[in-house]
Design a protein around this motif. Structure first.
Motif, PDB file in Angstrom:
ATOM      1  N   SER A  98      40.946  41.795  29.825  1.00  0.00           N
ATOM      2  CA  SER A  98      40.852  42.690  28.518  1.00  0.00           C
ATOM      3  C   SER A  98      40.913  44.406  28.116  1.00  0.00           C
ATOM      4  O   SER A  98      41.201  44.787  27.605  1.00  0.00           O
ATOM      5  CB  SER A  98      39.793  42.332  28.581  1.00  0.00           C
ATOM      6  OG  SER A  98      38.747  42.844  29.106  1.00  0.00           O
ATOM      7  N   LYS A  99      41.901  44.931  29.763  1.00  0.00           N
ATOM      8  CA  LYS A  99      41.755  46.351  29.673  1.00  0.00           C
ATOM      9  C   LYS A  99      42.894  46.461  30.127  1.00  0.00           C
ATOM     10  O   LYS A  99      43.186  47.642  30.299  1.00  0.00           O
ATOM     11  CB  LYS A  99      40.054  46.585  31.230  1.00  0.00           C
ATOM     12  CG  LYS A  99      39.023  46.617  31.141  1.00  0.00           C
ATOM     13  CD  LYS A  99      38.731  47.200  30.069  1.00  0.00           C
ATOM     14  CE  LYS A  99      36.727  46.702  30.000  1.00  0.00           C
ATOM     15  NZ  LYS A  99      36.140  47.388  29.041  1.00  0.00           N
ATOM     16  N   LEU A 100      43.966  45.500  29.976  1.00  0.00           N
ATOM     17  CA  LEU A 100      44.946  46.079  30.254  1.00  0.00           C
ATOM     18  C   LEU A 100      46.022  46.885  29.102  1.00  0.00           C
ATOM     19  O   LEU A 100      46.117  46.293  27.669  1.00  0.00           O
ATOM     20  CB  LEU A 100      46.067  45.245  30.452  1.00  0.00           C
ATOM     21  CG  LEU A 100      45.759  43.951  32.239  1.00  0.00           C
ATOM     22  CD1 LEU A 100      46.489  43.058  32.151  1.00  0.00           C
ATOM     23  CD2 LEU A 100      46.372  45.166  33.508  1.00  0.00           C
ATOM     24  N   GLN A 101      46.243  48.425  29.683  1.00  0.00           N
ATOM     25  CA  GLN A 101      46.664  49.094  28.556  1.00  0.00           C
ATOM     26  C   GLN A 101      48.399  48.528  28.312  1.00  0.00           C
ATOM     27  O   GLN A 101      48.995  47.754  29.150  1.00  0.00           O
ATOM     28  CB  GLN A 101      46.936  50.681  29.096  1.00  0.00           C
ATOM     29  CG  GLN A 101      45.704  50.871  29.412  1.00  0.00           C
ATOM     30  CD  GLN A 101      45.969  52.056  29.691  1.00  0.00           C
ATOM     31  OE1 GLN A 101      46.980  53.217  29.836  1.00  0.00           O
ATOM     32  NE2 GLN A 101      44.976  52.888  30.247  1.00  0.00           N
ATOM     33  N   ALA A 155      55.380  40.834  34.726  1.00  0.00           N
ATOM     34  CA  ALA A 155      55.506  40.994  35.841  1.00  0.00           C
ATOM     35  C   ALA A 155      55.673  43.172  36.009  1.00  0.00           C
ATOM     36  O   ALA A 155      55.034  43.370  37.094  1.00  0.00           O
ATOM     37  CB  ALA A 155      56.189  40.454  36.752  1.00  0.00           C
ATOM     38  N   LEU A 156      56.451  43.185  35.607  1.00  0.00           N
ATOM     39  CA  LEU A 156      57.214  44.765  35.391  1.00  0.00           C
ATOM     40  C   LEU A 156      56.227  45.397  34.695  1.00  0.00           C
ATOM     41  O   LEU A 156      55.422  46.214  35.513  1.00  0.00           O
ATOM     42  CB  LEU A 156      58.442  44.612  34.924  1.00  0.00           C
ATOM     43  CG  LEU A 156      58.974  46.288  35.376  1.00  0.00           C
ATOM     44  CD1 LEU A 156      58.859  46.454  36.698  1.00  0.00           C
ATOM     45  CD2 LEU A 156      60.692  46.195  34.311  1.00  0.00           C
ATOM     46  N   HIS A 157      55.319  44.973  33.877  1.00  0.00           N
ATOM     47  CA  HIS A 157      54.391  46.028  33.605  1.00  0.00           C
ATOM     48  C   HIS A 157      53.168  45.873  34.577  1.00  0.00           C
ATOM     49  O   HIS A 157      52.627  47.258  34.650  1.00  0.00           O
ATOM     50  CB  HIS A 157      53.947  45.220  32.173  1.00  0.00           C
ATOM     51  CG  HIS A 157      53.233  46.351  31.342  1.00  0.00           C
ATOM     52  ND1 HIS A 157      52.798  47.921  30.811  1.00  0.00           N
ATOM     53  CD2 HIS A 157      51.622  45.107  30.802  1.00  0.00           C
ATOM     54  CE1 HIS A 157      51.654  47.487  30.486  1.00  0.00           C
ATOM     55  NE2 HIS A 157      50.999  46.978  30.369  1.00  0.00           N
ATOM     56  N   LEU A 158      53.038  44.854  34.679  1.00  0.00           N
ATOM     57  CA  LEU A 158      51.415  45.493  36.247  1.00  0.00           C
ATOM     58  C   LEU A 158      51.310  45.925  36.816  1.00  0.00           C
ATOM     59  O   LEU A 158      50.704  46.871  37.254  1.00  0.00           O
ATOM     60  CB  LEU A 158      51.332  43.888  36.284  1.00  0.00           C
ATOM     61  CG  LEU A 158      50.557  43.027  35.353  1.00  0.00           C
ATOM     62  CD1 LEU A 158      50.889  41.210  35.784  1.00  0.00           C
ATOM     63  CD2 LEU A 158      49.129  43.606  35.048  1.00  0.00           C
ATOM     64  N   ALA A 159      53.482  45.850  37.452  1.00  0.00           N
ATOM     65  CA  ALA A 159      53.882  46.992  38.622  1.00  0.00           C
ATOM     66  C   ALA A 159      53.342  47.919  38.203  1.00  0.00           C
ATOM     67  O   ALA A 159      53.112  49.437  39.120  1.00  0.00           O
ATOM     68  CB  ALA A 159      55.458  46.393  39.169  1.00  0.00           C
ATOM     69  N   LYS A 160      54.116  48.156  37.240  1.00  0.00           N
ATOM     70  CA  LYS A 160      53.936  49.714  36.743  1.00  0.00           C
ATOM     71  C   LYS A 160      52.477  50.492  35.897  1.00  0.00           C
ATOM     72  O   LYS A 160      52.249  51.106  36.813  1.00  0.00           O
ATOM     73  CB  LYS A 160      54.838  50.418  35.316  1.00  0.00           C
ATOM     74  CG  LYS A 160      56.216  50.258  35.710  1.00  0.00           C
ATOM     75  CD  LYS A 160      57.025  49.934  34.049  1.00  0.00           C
ATOM     76  CE  LYS A 160      58.732  50.266  33.893  1.00  0.00           C
ATOM     77  NZ  LYS A 160      58.942  49.917  32.949  1.00  0.00           N
TER      78      LYS A 160
END
Length: 334
Positions: free
Chosen positions: A82-85, A99-104
């Motif tokens: 819920s806190k992911l931008q 997966a790429l968004h999380l890594a960034k």
């Protein structure tokens, strides 16, 4: 603070894991489809430029992966979903992009981690949530039985339902009034389901009572018991769901369980709505049930006094103060 060379985002599913490894020195991106086997995931991570840090979203996959990677000496963060931008214009959602968004985000230190419970705490949570499921099953079984009777115009007026008196009424009054054998067979099946689920719930209650009296959660349960409406079952549920209480203050815990009001303010206007209903729904339900106990005038019942006797002096004083404040609807302090 991010200090590693490689950030690895994992999009974890039941039968597959999509990994995206971003080398922050060279900008090289490596993406792979992996099996959910922890060894396969660890092998992929160790073959990337070291040191590496890993992130994946909290979800039904649980915390086994983060424990395995931590034991292997790899820093792993479980992100609060819920806190992911996310950019407002991003309308393409694929496993690789996730997966790429999380890594960034991990590279930018923009990941809000969730608290990873210990194995003991997670096992206790499983027990509490199993008991909650049993209560839901019991309510459904009771509804099926009562609605079967209602379809035939049979309604209980003798006081509270599902008591000993109500149980006697079911057999001596309700059952003989059913019109035929087929309906009576349906009644028997529905009544048997109520008895079965009730027995299952009672067995779980007994196990929770036993663990709550002698475990690492006992001290917290005893302290919480100084508040009205928090018996052993509720106190144990709150203790295992929240875990480390030092993470919160009286003001911040409301946001964690979704009991803080929603708000939309702009310029000189300020608008508040209902509670957010985010975060831990199990804790939110328990706290709402507890709040109803503070409607009546505060008096120490025998059960509450027994819980007071098990708690230390400081907890008794704080509990007494809290009970009076909650009944009088006084504002909370830090």
């Amino acid at each position: 603070m991010f200090t590693e060379r490689t950030t690895i985002g994992l999009d974890v599913h039941a039968r597959s894991v999509i990994a995206a490894a971003l080398d922050t020195h060279t900008g090289e991106l490596v993406q792979r489809r992996l099996t959910p086997d922890f060894t396969d995931i660890t092998t992929f991570i160790t073959h990337q430029p070291q040191p590496a840090a890993v992130v994946y979203e909290a979800g039904p996959a649980g915390f086994g992966l983060v424990r395995h990677l931590t034991d292997a000496g790899i820093r792993c963060v479980v992100a609060a979903l819920s806190k992911l931008q996310r950019p407002a214009g991003d309308r393409v959602k694929t496993d690789k992009n996730e997966a790429l968004h999380l890594a960034k985000l991990l590279r930018l230190d923009e990941v809000t981690p969730v608290d990873v419970p210990s194995l003991v705490q997670e096992s206790a949570r499983d027990l509490v949530r199993t008991r909650e499921d049993a209560c839901g099953d019991l309510m459904s079984a009771r509804h099926r039985l009562s609605k079967l009777l209602l379809r035939h115009g049979i309604v209980y007026y003798g006081g509270s339902a599902w008591t000993g008196k109500h149980d006697q009424w079911l057999h001596t009054d309700a059952l003989p009034r059913l019109p035929d054998t087929a309906t009576r067979l349906g009644f028997d099946a529905a009544y048997d389901a109520v008895l079965t689920v009730t027995a299952r719930r009672d067995r779980l209650d007994a196990e929770i009572e036993k663990i709550a009296r002698d475990s690492e959660f006992t001290a917290v349960v005893d302290r919480l018991g100084c508040l009205r409406g928090i018996g052993t079952l509720t106190g144990f549920g709150l203790a295992v769901e929240i875990g480390d209480w030092t993470r919160f203050t009286g003001r911040t815990i409301g946001s964690y369980v979704g009991l803080a009001p929603t708000e939309y303010s702009s310029g000189s206007s300020r608008s508040q709505g209902g509670v957010m209903k985010t975060g831990n729904g199990h804790v939110r339900r328990l706290l709402i049930e507890v709040a109803w106990h503070h409607r009546r005038q505060y008096r120490k019942s025998k059960a509450l006094q027994a819980r007071f006797d098990r708690a230390p002096a400081a907890a008794r004083a704080r509990g007494d103060e809290g009970n009076r404040r909650l009944h009088n609807h006084e504002p909370f302090s830090n």
